[in-house]
Design an enzyme around this catalytic site. Sequence first.
Site, PDB file in Angstrom:
ATOM      1  N   LYS A 152      -9.157  37.445  76.136  1.00  0.00           N
ATOM      2  CA  LYS A 152     -10.302  38.237  75.692  1.00  0.00           C
ATOM      3  C   LYS A 152     -11.533  37.948  76.546  1.00  0.00           C
ATOM      4  O   LYS A 152     -12.247  38.863  76.966  1.00  0.00           O
ATOM      5  CB  LYS A 152     -10.596  37.927  74.218  1.00  0.00           C
ATOM      6  N   ASP A 166     -10.443  23.758  73.831  1.00  0.00           N
ATOM      7  CA  ASP A 166     -11.033  22.450  74.114  1.00  0.00           C
ATOM      8  C   ASP A 166      -9.975  21.479  74.629  1.00  0.00           C
ATOM      9  O   ASP A 166     -10.211  20.693  75.552  1.00  0.00           O
ATOM     10  CB  ASP A 166     -11.677  21.865  72.847  1.00  0.00           C
ATOM     11  N   ASN A 226      -9.816  32.593  77.992  1.00  0.00           N
ATOM     12  CA  ASN A 226      -8.653  33.195  77.360  1.00  0.00           C
ATOM     13  C   ASN A 226      -8.605  34.663  77.767  1.00  0.00           C
ATOM     14  O   ASN A 226      -9.465  35.154  78.507  1.00  0.00           O
ATOM     15  CB  ASN A 226      -8.686  33.000  75.837  1.00  0.00           C
TER      16      ASN A 226
END
Length: 333
Positions: free
Chosen positions: A215, A280, A213
């Site tokens: 971050k 996920d 992601n």
Amino acid sequence: MPDCAKLVPLVDRLIGVNVLVIGDAMLDHYILGSVQRISPEAPVPILKVEREFERVGGAANVASNITSLQGNADLFALGGKVGKKLDNDGMKLGAMCAELDIQSLFLPALPCTVRKSRMVAGQQQMLRVDWEFPFKKDKDKKLGLGKKSKQIRSEELVHLLLKTDVVVVSDYAKGMVDVELMAELKASGKPIIVDPRPQNKELYKGVSLITPNRKEATEMLGVHERLSGEELGQRLGQELKCDILVTLGEDGMCLCRRGKKPLSIATRAREVFDVTGAGDTVVATFALALGAGGSLEEAAKLANAAAGVVVGHVGCASIKPEELKGVLQAQSN
């Protein structure tokens, strides 16, 4: 960019694709209720429990997403150790996997099976309690799996790799993913998709694709300024010598392929209830699509559509083929 409606046949091709999910599984525990007053004992809210439930989490949730889309999932993860056997949570996690048609293998090696309890009032998560402990030092004075556990892991891995089309590494930095494991996976020649953790960045060099992601990608690059998805993906891809799919939340995704221009994939605005497990879903759907013969672009768009559905559910959730088809058809109108 392929039209969403053209991706519908790809959903049918996901059936029967064999995926090995290896990494860190955990037991997710949810306590849901309402808050009506503050405790007289301390300045904290009192959660009046209305219901509670448990779901598979981490690598096990990746495997659950795969079987929900009618792929075949083998899960190889660590569990808590009591003597030479799995602890109660490890046994429970194995039984839950069986109910989800996941072929699971848990290596008893942790001080306890990872459990995360989330306390939720309405739609607001109040507190998360984690049961997990760092590895104790082995005889060689190194942190991580001992020699015997690594030997068992290698022996089991040989058999699991023989029957898989795609490998997913679901890394939560709980102990399964290390230098030796990644070397064995890369030597197999199988496509390797990694849901990464920044602290294990060096282990991912040369895999097929990673799915950080924003971050995680920022931390892996060690930058402090806010970069675009394209910049993050291109720089990370050059450094790790692999393709990158950066997930950007409400801004969609950016697929950065070596030798090609970055591809931005927008997501439609929808109600977001819980982002738990969305990563996920992305890695599971992407791996299945790749194993089914889809292109990187098709796999990314399918994963984007699937993730947009599961964030509307509480906790780790999975998506059914018909639900995914419905979303694709709706987005094509």
